[in-house]
Motif scaffolding. Structure first.
Motif: not given
Length: 261
Positions: A65, A68, A103, A105-108
């Motif tokens: 999480h 970023t 899966k 969260i937005e982080t690739s």
């Protein structure tokens, strides 16, 4: 005796009354708490906290999480810090974590896997167990653990799932962190799984201040809820309560190399 194997005791919500909480934990026979890190920014705070209180142990790592906010040099700093801590006698650093894949969260997933593998490699080089964050990525994490031949085990934090998946992680040297989810009547699948798993594979955890127990009356979850999670586990198992308590305590001490009692 109990160990909360996963509790974010360094979070701000605990700071005001931490001394009182630690006294209450001792009275509740919760001897130790493991504090997993989430980001590089708070590593030094966690280290300082555990130096102040000998009953506290910790892990350092970068949670998915918080990828970023990762900075250049954070991975090198993680390895050098862990290496230095490992060289200290009776270090309270017992694992690398919390790391993993998520899966939701937005982080690739490409970015997540890259950082997960880099931290897994550090743990392998330093011979440290890892604390895994696993959200809808069980099969992929198993695949990566096998591909990298990671050999120091660790903990599958906040386990919920099938007996088949549980046994795959157990084969790789992992314990399963059992938390407040099993106090919820709707957690039938996980409750059923826990009836059949070897007792030697289980740990207790709260993930406080998160992962609330059923009908929690307080705003935040607390490590003081460990006995309630233990009661819920005992209701699922056939072994006597004292046998369950001692085995789980020994499991925690073993995977985290805790020697201070």
């Amino acid at each position: 005796m109990f160990i909360d194997s996963h509790c974010h005791l360094n979070f701000d919500c605990f700071k005001k009354d931490l001394n009182h909480l630690l006294v209450d934990l001792k009275q509740a026979h919760i001897n130790h708490v493991i504090i997993p890190a989430t980001d590089a920014q708070h590593w030094s705070d966690i280290i300082a906290l555990c130096e102040q209180y000998p009953e506290l142990y910790f892990a350092l790592g970068i949670h998915p999480h918080f990828l970023t906010s990762i900075k250049e040099g954070d991975l090198a700093l993680l390895e050098s810090t862990l290496d230095n801590l490992q060289r200290q006698p009776r270090s309270h650093c017992v694992a690398l974590g919390e790391i993993g894949l998520d899966k939701l969260i937005e982080t690739s997933m490409e970015t997540q896997e890259s950082l997960f593998l880099a931290q897994l490699a550090i743990a392998q080089r330093l011979q440290l167990p890892v604390i895994l964050h696993v959200v809808k990525t069980q099969s992929r994490i198993l695949q990566l653990l096998k591909q990298t031949k990671f050999s120091y085990g660790g903990v599958y934090h906040a386990f919920s799932g099938s007996e088949e998946i549980a046994n795959e992680f157990i084969k790789l040297g992992f314990k399963l962190g059992i938390g407040g989810v099993i106090t919820h009547p709707t957690a039938k699948k996980t409750q059923s799984t826990l009836k059949n798993l070897p007792l030697s594979s289980l740990l207790l955890e709260t993930d406080a201040p998160d992962m609330p127990i059923y009908q929690q009356q307080t705003v935040y979850n607390s490590p003081l809820n460990i006995p309630l999670i233990f009661d819920a586990l005992c209701a699922l198992r056939e072994e006597p309560r004292d046998v369950i308590a001692q085995q789980i305590y020994n499991n925690s001490k073993s995977i985290f190399s805790i020697i201070n009692d």
